[in-house]
Scaffold this motif. Sequence first.
Motif, mmCIF file in Angstrom:
data_model
loop_
_atom_site.group_PDB
_atom_site.id
_atom_site.type_symbol
_atom_site.label_atom_id
_atom_site.label_comp_id
_atom_site.label_asym_id
_atom_site.label_seq_id
_atom_site.Cartn_x
_atom_site.Cartn_y
_atom_site.Cartn_z
ATOM 1 N N PRO A 150 15.785 31.860 67.692
ATOM 2 C CA PRO A 150 16.922 32.203 68.562
ATOM 3 C C PRO A 150 16.677 31.645 69.968
ATOM 4 O O PRO A 150 15.527 31.506 70.404
ATOM 5 C CB PRO A 150 16.919 33.736 68.563
ATOM 6 C CG PRO A 150 16.159 34.130 67.343
ATOM 7 C CD PRO A 150 15.142 33.053 67.116
ATOM 8 N N TYR B 63 16.970 33.016 72.730
ATOM 9 C CA TYR B 63 16.255 33.984 73.564
ATOM 10 C C TYR B 63 14.745 33.821 73.436
ATOM 11 O O TYR B 63 14.008 34.045 74.401
ATOM 12 C CB TYR B 63 16.658 35.403 73.158
ATOM 13 C CG TYR B 63 16.043 36.477 74.030
ATOM 14 C CD1 TYR B 63 16.710 36.928 75.166
ATOM 15 C CD2 TYR B 63 14.800 37.027 73.722
ATOM 16 C CE1 TYR B 63 16.144 37.897 75.968
ATOM 17 C CE2 TYR B 63 14.229 38.000 74.524
ATOM 18 C CZ TYR B 63 14.917 38.434 75.645
ATOM 19 O OH TYR B 63 14.350 39.388 76.445
ATOM 20 N N ASP B 64 14.258 33.441 72.278
ATOM 21 C CA ASP B 64 12.820 33.334 72.039
ATOM 22 C C ASP B 64 12.254 31.964 72.381
ATOM 23 O O ASP B 64 11.082 31.694 72.130
ATOM 24 C CB ASP B 64 12.514 33.649 70.569
ATOM 25 C CG ASP B 64 12.836 35.089 70.213
ATOM 26 O OD1 ASP B 64 12.703 35.957 71.100
ATOM 27 O OD2 ASP B 64 13.229 35.335 69.065
ATOM 28 N N ARG C 193 15.634 29.821 77.721
ATOM 29 C CA ARG C 193 15.875 31.139 78.326
ATOM 30 C C ARG C 193 15.640 31.113 79.838
ATOM 31 O O ARG C 193 16.446 31.623 80.617
ATOM 32 C CB ARG C 193 14.988 32.186 77.677
ATOM 33 C CG ARG C 193 15.284 33.613 78.163
ATOM 34 C CD ARG C 193 14.350 34.643 77.577
ATOM 35 N NE ARG C 193 12.983 34.479 78.076
ATOM 36 C CZ ARG C 193 11.959 34.118 77.313
ATOM 37 N NH1 ARG C 193 12.140 33.880 76.014
ATOM 38 N NH2 ARG C 193 10.752 33.976 77.825
ATOM 39 N N SER D 26 22.021 35.502 72.395
ATOM 40 C CA SER D 26 20.875 35.464 73.306
ATOM 41 C C SER D 26 21.249 35.855 74.731
ATOM 42 O O SER D 26 20.485 36.543 75.411
ATOM 43 C CB SER D 26 20.244 34.068 73.296
ATOM 44 O OG SER D 26 19.591 33.811 72.067
ATOM 45 N N ARG E 215 21.637 39.558 74.928
ATOM 46 C CA ARG E 215 20.331 40.223 74.900
ATOM 47 C C ARG E 215 19.671 40.163 76.273
ATOM 48 O O ARG E 215 19.059 41.148 76.718
ATOM 49 C CB ARG E 215 19.439 39.569 73.852
ATOM 50 C CG ARG E 215 18.074 40.234 73.716
ATOM 51 C CD ARG E 215 17.285 39.606 72.584
ATOM 52 N NE ARG E 215 15.923 40.089 72.538
ATOM 53 C CZ ARG E 215 14.982 39.642 71.703
ATOM 54 N NH1 ARG E 215 15.298 38.701 70.827
ATOM 55 N NH2 ARG E 215 13.756 40.126 71.740
ATOM 56 N N ASN F 197 19.250 39.303 67.310
ATOM 57 C CA ASN F 197 19.094 39.760 68.694
ATOM 58 C C ASN F 197 19.511 41.212 68.917
ATOM 59 O O ASN F 197 19.365 41.722 70.032
ATOM 60 C CB ASN F 197 19.871 38.846 69.652
ATOM 61 C CG ASN F 197 19.097 37.588 69.989
ATOM 62 O OD1 ASN F 197 17.915 37.646 70.333
ATOM 63 N ND2 ASN F 197 19.753 36.435 69.890
#
Length: 315
Positions: free
Chosen positions: A109, A111-112, A117, A149, A152, A179
Amino acid sequence: MNVGSLPAPNVLDDPLRPADQFWGPLRDYSDGVMLDLVPFRLPGPSLRPCACPVCNGPDNNGIAVVYGYPVFECGNCGVGFVWPQPEPELLSEYYRRSYWESYLGDSKPIYDRDDIREHILRPQLKLARRLLAGKTNARILDVGAGDGSMLRLLRDSGFEEIAGIEFSAEVAEHARRVNGVDVSAVPEFTDFDVGGWDLITLWAVIEHLRSPVEYVAHAYRLLKPGGWFLLMTGDNSSLFARIQGRFDMWMYPPEHLFFFDRGSLRTLMIRGGFARSFVRLGFQNPLKEAALWGLRLRGAIKHRFGPRSKRHWRS
């Protein structure tokens, strides 16, 4: 809009383009000729758009053919756009769960992935917090939430009333799973009637839409008085967009259908009902930005002036 139309090229069957992976712009050769350097020829007078989809201006000129899609530029507002547009059925094939499960060639994702990010999502978060004066009880709607993302990151920053929408039920379920955020499947944003939002965001979405003016106008109707509408897209008048031309990283239909500059973005906002709009250029970490600019410039020069190779190029 009274224009002729033709079926969109079936690029899903194009061996030069991966069907289930998103790599950004993919350039290759056919019989030794770079596909994007084939001279542009108007398919026929009936296929020239009668009006610009953003400002309704009549002066639209063909400027390129990318993956078989004619790209026009409005002589009035300056927006670039694909015409004729691909059918919704074709687009739905692209924006499946697999689009996000291999986004930019990585299964993680967004976000990771620390680079995206920290250098792309977090600056947008800072801007949202500034517009909302840090009020964590503000109601935020993310249109085209993707894998969730951004939602989140908003949640992790203390925002409590956040929600996202995606037109694909499969993608919405994927966002909830990877997420843990509230993303609902809404096939058409203009049918979404939940209002009262302090902030509505479109992160790298507006260039994907078939009817951007309708989306902006609908977002205007859903906002609270004094609410903010925040979108992010590429700048088609930037130095590197001009240098790279058809090699620019935003030029890859059928995902991207519109190519905005600052002037056409302002026109879009006015057509959508917003009396005032502000444009801010965004940059990544200065060292990384400088390195990326150098690589893009080298790639652009190589493919414009260097010897041809059989390798395809990714921005």
